[in-house]
Design an enzyme around this catalytic site. Structure first.
Site, PDB file in Angstrom:
ATOM      1  N   CYS A 163      30.313 -26.045 -34.289  1.00  0.00           N
ATOM      2  CA  CYS A 163      29.069 -26.288 -33.547  1.00  0.00           C
ATOM      3  C   CYS A 163      28.021 -27.043 -34.360  1.00  0.00           C
ATOM      4  CB  CYS A 163      28.427 -24.962 -33.151  1.00  0.00           C
ATOM      5  SG  CYS A 163      29.488 -23.893 -32.232  1.00  0.00           S
ATOM      6  N   ARG A 214      32.210 -32.862 -36.600  1.00  0.00           N
ATOM      7  CA  ARG A 214      32.464 -31.465 -36.938  1.00  0.00           C
ATOM      8  C   ARG A 214      33.413 -30.798 -35.946  1.00  0.00           C
ATOM      9  NH1 ARG A 214      28.229 -29.534 -40.448  1.00  0.00           N
ATOM     10  NH2 ARG A 214      28.794 -27.414 -39.890  1.00  0.00           N
ATOM     11  N   TRP A 245      31.511 -25.391 -30.015  1.00  0.00           N
ATOM     12  CA  TRP A 245      32.933 -25.158 -30.258  1.00  0.00           C
ATOM     13  C   TRP A 245      33.178 -23.750 -29.713  1.00  0.00           C
ATOM     14  CZ3 TRP A 245      37.161 -27.448 -32.839  1.00  0.00           C
ATOM     15  CH2 TRP A 245      38.188 -26.577 -33.221  1.00  0.00           C
ATOM     16  N   ASN A 284      24.491 -21.572 -33.653  1.00  0.00           N
ATOM     17  CA  ASN A 284      25.776 -21.703 -34.358  1.00  0.00           C
ATOM     18  C   ASN A 284      26.082 -20.343 -34.974  1.00  0.00           C
ATOM     19  OD1 ASN A 284      25.673 -24.385 -33.833  1.00  0.00           O
ATOM     20  ND2 ASN A 284      25.473 -25.055 -35.965  1.00  0.00           N
ATOM     21  N   GLY A 285      27.348 -19.945 -34.965  1.00  0.00           N
ATOM     22  CA  GLY A 285      27.719 -18.649 -35.544  1.00  0.00           C
ATOM     23  C   GLY A 285      28.266 -17.737 -34.463  1.00  0.00           C
ATOM     24  N   GLU A 293      50.021 -30.491 -49.916  1.00  0.00           N
ATOM     25  CA  GLU A 293      48.891 -31.227 -49.350  1.00  0.00           C
ATOM     26  C   GLU A 293      49.376 -32.391 -48.469  1.00  0.00           C
ATOM     27  OE1 GLU A 293      45.954 -30.849 -48.735  1.00  0.00           O
ATOM     28  OE2 GLU A 293      45.136 -32.842 -48.443  1.00  0.00           O
ATOM     29  N   LYS A 317      48.565 -32.916 -44.533  1.00  0.00           N
ATOM     30  CA  LYS A 317      47.937 -34.139 -44.006  1.00  0.00           C
ATOM     31  C   LYS A 317      48.752 -34.698 -42.850  1.00  0.00           C
ATOM     32  CE  LYS A 317      44.974 -34.013 -45.274  1.00  0.00           C
ATOM     33  NZ  LYS A 317      43.995 -33.297 -46.057  1.00  0.00           N
ATOM     34  N   GLU A 349      48.524 -32.394 -39.680  1.00  0.00           N
ATOM     35  CA  GLU A 349      47.199 -32.363 -39.059  1.00  0.00           C
ATOM     36  C   GLU A 349      46.938 -33.565 -38.171  1.00  0.00           C
ATOM     37  OE1 GLU A 349      43.768 -30.546 -41.737  1.00  0.00           O
ATOM     38  OE2 GLU A 349      44.904 -32.081 -42.794  1.00  0.00           O
ATOM     39  N   HIS A 405      67.891 -22.059 -52.039  1.00  0.00           N
ATOM     40  CA  HIS A 405      67.700 -20.663 -51.632  1.00  0.00           C
ATOM     41  C   HIS A 405      67.384 -20.556 -50.139  1.00  0.00           C
ATOM     42  CE1 HIS A 405      68.026 -19.486 -55.756  1.00  0.00           C
ATOM     43  NE2 HIS A 405      67.110 -20.381 -56.087  1.00  0.00           N
ATOM     44  N   LYS A 446      35.692 -29.870 -38.617  1.00  0.00           N
ATOM     45  CA  LYS A 446      35.479 -30.268 -40.010  1.00  0.00           C
ATOM     46  C   LYS A 446      35.057 -29.094 -40.864  1.00  0.00           C
ATOM     47  CE  LYS A 446      35.050 -33.060 -43.471  1.00  0.00           C
ATOM     48  NZ  LYS A 446      36.337 -33.343 -44.133  1.00  0.00           N
TER      49      LYS A 446
HETATM   50  C1  F6R Z   1      42.410 -30.405 -44.162  1.00  0.00           C
HETATM   51  C2  F6R Z   1      41.075 -29.888 -44.333  1.00  0.00           C
HETATM   52  C3  F6R Z   1      40.902 -28.412 -44.280  1.00  0.00           C
HETATM   53  C4  F6R Z   1      39.758 -27.983 -45.221  1.00  0.00           C
HETATM   54  C5  F6R Z   1      39.477 -26.484 -45.091  1.00  0.00           C
HETATM   55  C6  F6R Z   1      38.424 -26.013 -46.060  1.00  0.00           C
HETATM   56  O1  F6R Z   1      42.466 -31.792 -44.207  1.00  0.00           O
HETATM   57  O2  F6R Z   1      40.138 -30.630 -44.482  1.00  0.00           O
HETATM   58  O3  F6R Z   1      42.081 -27.743 -44.604  1.00  0.00           O
HETATM   59  O4  F6R Z   1      40.111 -28.297 -46.532  1.00  0.00           O
HETATM   60  O5  F6R Z   1      39.066 -26.198 -43.785  1.00  0.00           O
HETATM   61  O6  F6R Z   1      37.238 -26.729 -45.923  1.00  0.00           O
HETATM   62  P1  F6R Z   1      36.190 -26.826 -47.095  1.00  0.00           P
HETATM   63  O7  F6R Z   1      36.794 -27.604 -48.199  1.00  0.00           O
HETATM   64  O8  F6R Z   1      34.995 -27.507 -46.481  1.00  0.00           O
HETATM   65  O9  F6R Z   1      35.894 -25.420 -47.510  1.00  0.00           O
END
Ligand code: F6R
Length: 605
Positions: A2, A27, A75, A101-102, A482, A486, A489, A505, A600
């Site tokens: 949000c 976001r 959201w 928000n929250g 990672e 990526k 996602e 295994h 985000k």
């Molecule tokens: C993946 C991604 C998320 C964030 C996670 C933590 O591409 O961006 O996995 O890394 O939500 O977010 P932060 O780093 O803001 O605590």
């Protein structure tokens, strides 16, 4: 998640707020709304819409003038995405408007109580209870009404409130969800994220938990929820409005991948000390004696930041010889962990607002632990809560998926590892070697970015896969984790990462021509072991894309990356795989900057 934006001044408020909402779109949200008024207006005017900010904009009528307003991107948590559930929420008399928000944890209980008193709810949201509580308060001032209402609320909030009878002000409050005031010339702004403010002002006040503020056109006042003045003074934000623009790229993700040479240069700038072959980290708040007494290091983060933490732990263990490991913060805080006074805890977060990380930090602090932050957003909740830390200086990251922040976080860990190492047993020669390696990184990243055309062709070849396997060993394993995150996602291709040593295994059973494997194969002491894993996959007719320092005979394709010091290789090996995920998703026509179901900054549990 949000987003909140608000304004009070002399300008026409609706276009300003809509532009602010657009800047918060990154976001993640599912509906939006806006309410406006002006000193001479008779009441509040509101428009809401499920969908994007442009859907809201299309609904805003021609006559929607006002000079005070609040707006929101929602959201969904309580109640599905819909016009009615979108914020702001008004009381039946259209006097009070709230954006929030929250999460209100005791919303169901408060709702039942209010309904028993005859209140009729318009939406299914938790936020609406705040509106009714404010509307029903008999207090004389808006500040007091809000304060009274908040006494009943359990949970997290960042709120902005307008009232038709007090239309010379906006009252805001924070508890666990960011609220930033933007201080202008005879105009004031409020937002949940500086991204919505920087086109108008770089003078900001970030509220603390338990803090409130009253914004009037030419004045602001901060105080605690119990009414004591806090006299907050504005600070200047370093990020400029231009950092939030696309800068000629088609997506933010592409822009942010391309910015990595400069971003890495920034995290190194001013920190290297050639005389003692170490680095200076001004904000660490940890003297040499304290650094020597650390017995263990525990790194906590979520998602990509957790992966950066895994590489960080291996850098620290390798250079400083302090036992170190990383764990998802979301798991850590629910297993009643033993908190050891000789352990240094490090919270990693790009946004500095991730709820699970923040909650873990607060729990650790409560138990008396020392917690450092490795954070990108200056002044964010985690940065403020920590005892000290290292800013990663990646600049604003707008794309939902993290790229440049991941790379800069790992570099920040390399700096921390070198710093701790040189206080302990890392030799001057090794210190010099690492510093030389660090200095080479921006140029080597440039070099990798030049192979984008080749990576794009490879991505087109692999884009048809239903599923992909990523493998790496020791330092290569977090890179595999990672890279697989990526890919899944943004392309929605199923991907899983395994330590190469674990193949036989179990996961070897999956290998067949239709399941390609991406293998991280650095030229280090494990090269032959990694090659053996490639042999095993090839023997089962698996297709292999290797990321390596030299072409791999058993691989169908190799992306060759420049060699650095063994410790720093993971930083470089992840970068072509960011481009690989990007071009795979592009070939599949995905919405790269806003992948489905993701936000985000995850400010709720
Ligand atoms: C993946 C991604 C998320 C964030 C996670 C933590 O591409 O961006 O996995 O890394 O939500 O977010 P932060 O780093 O803001 O605590």
């Amino acid at each position: 998640m949000c987003g909140i934006v608000g304004y009070i001044g002399k300008r026409d408020v609706a276009p300003l707020l809509l532009e602010g909402l657009q800047r918060l779109e990154y976001r993640g949200y599912d509906s939006a709304g806006i309410v406006v008024t002006s000193p001479k207006a008779a009441g509040l005017k509101m428009v809401k819409a499920k969908g994007r900010v442009r859907d809201l904009e299309a609904r805003v009528p021609k006559r929607f003038a006002g000079t005070t307003g609040i707006a929101h991107t929602r959201w969904a948590t309580h109640g599905a995405p819909s016009d009615v559930n979108a914020h702001p929420h008004l009381d039946p008399e259209n006097k009070v408007a709230v954006v929030h928000n929250g999460i209100v944890d005791n919303a169901a209980e408060l709702r039942a109580k209010l309904e028993a008193e005859g209140v009729v709810f318009a939406s299914e949201t938790d936020t609406e209870v705040i509106t009714h509580l404010i509307a029903r308060s008999q207090a004389d001032s808006l500040e007091e009404k809000v304060r009274e209402a908040l006494k009943h609320i359990e949970g997290t909030y960042g709120i902005a409130v307008m009232h038709a009878d007090f239309n010379d002000r906006i009252v805001v409050a924070r508890n666990g969800s960011p609220v930033v005031l933007g201080i202008g010339e005879k105009e004031m702004f409020v937002a949940s994220d500086v991204a919505a403010l920087v086109t108008h002002t770089r003078q900001v006040v970030t509220l603390d938990d338990g803090e409130m503020a009253t914004l009037k056109a030419d004045d602001f006042r901060t105080y605690t929820t119990s009414g004591a003045s806090t006299n907050a003074t504005p600070e200047t934000v370093e990020w400029e409005a231009a950092s939030y623009d696309m800068g000629g790229h088609d997506t933010y993700m592409h822009k942010e991948i391309s910015e990595q040479p400069d971003a890495v240069d920034r995290v190194l700038r001013g920190r290297i000390d050639d005389r003692f072959s170490t680095v200076h980290l001004g904000g660490l708040n940890l003297d040499a004696r304290e650094a020597r007494s650390i017995r263990r290091i525990k790194i906590l983060g979520c998602g990509t930041s957790y992966h950066a933490g895994l590489i960080g732990a291996s850098l620290i263990e390798g250079m400083a010889r302090i036992p170190a490991d990383a764990e998802p913060a979301s798991e850590f805080r629910y297993r009643n962990p033993v908190v050891d006074p000789d352990t240094l805890y490090i919270a990693v977060s790009q946004s500095g607002e991730t709820y699970d990380v923040l909650a873990a930090v607060q729990e650790l602090k409560r138990k008396g632990a020392r917690v450092l932050g490795v954070v990108n957003v200056v002044g964010s909740a985690i940065a403020r809560e920590a005892d000290g830390g290292v800013y990663v200086h990646a600049g604003p990251e707008v794309c939902v998926v993290s790229t440049k922040c991941f790379t800069n976080t790992v570099v920040a860990f390399a700096l921390l590892a070198l710093h701790l190492g040189r206080i302990r047993d890392l030799s001057v020669t090794d210190g010099k070697r690492i510093i030389e390696g660090l200095r080479k990184l921006p140029g080597q990243i440039e070099e990798i970015l030049k192979s984008e055309d080749e990576i794009e062709k490879l991505a087109a070849e692999y884009a048809g896969a239903q599923s992909m396997m990523f493998i790496g060993r020791v330092r290569g394993y977090p890179v595999a984790l990672e890279a697989s995150l990526k890919l899944k996602e943004i392309s929605y291709i199923h991907a899983e990462a395994y330590p190469a040593s674990e193949l036989k295994h179990g996961p070897l059973a999956l290998i067949e021509p239709a399941l390609p494997t991406v293998a991280i194969v650095p030229d280090d002491d494990l090269l032959e072991k990694n090659r053996a894993a490639l042999e095993e996959i090839k023997a089962r007719s698996g297709r292999i894309l290797a990321v390596a320092h030299q072409p791999q005979e058993k691989a169908d394709h190799t992306i060759v990356v420049p060699k650095n010091e063994d410790e720093l290789d993971p930083i470089l090996m992840g970068i072509p795989l960011q481009l690989f995920a990007y071009h795979t998703a592009l070939a599949m026509g995905r919405d790269i900057d806003k992948p489905r179901n993701l936000a985000k900054s995850v400010t709720v549990e």
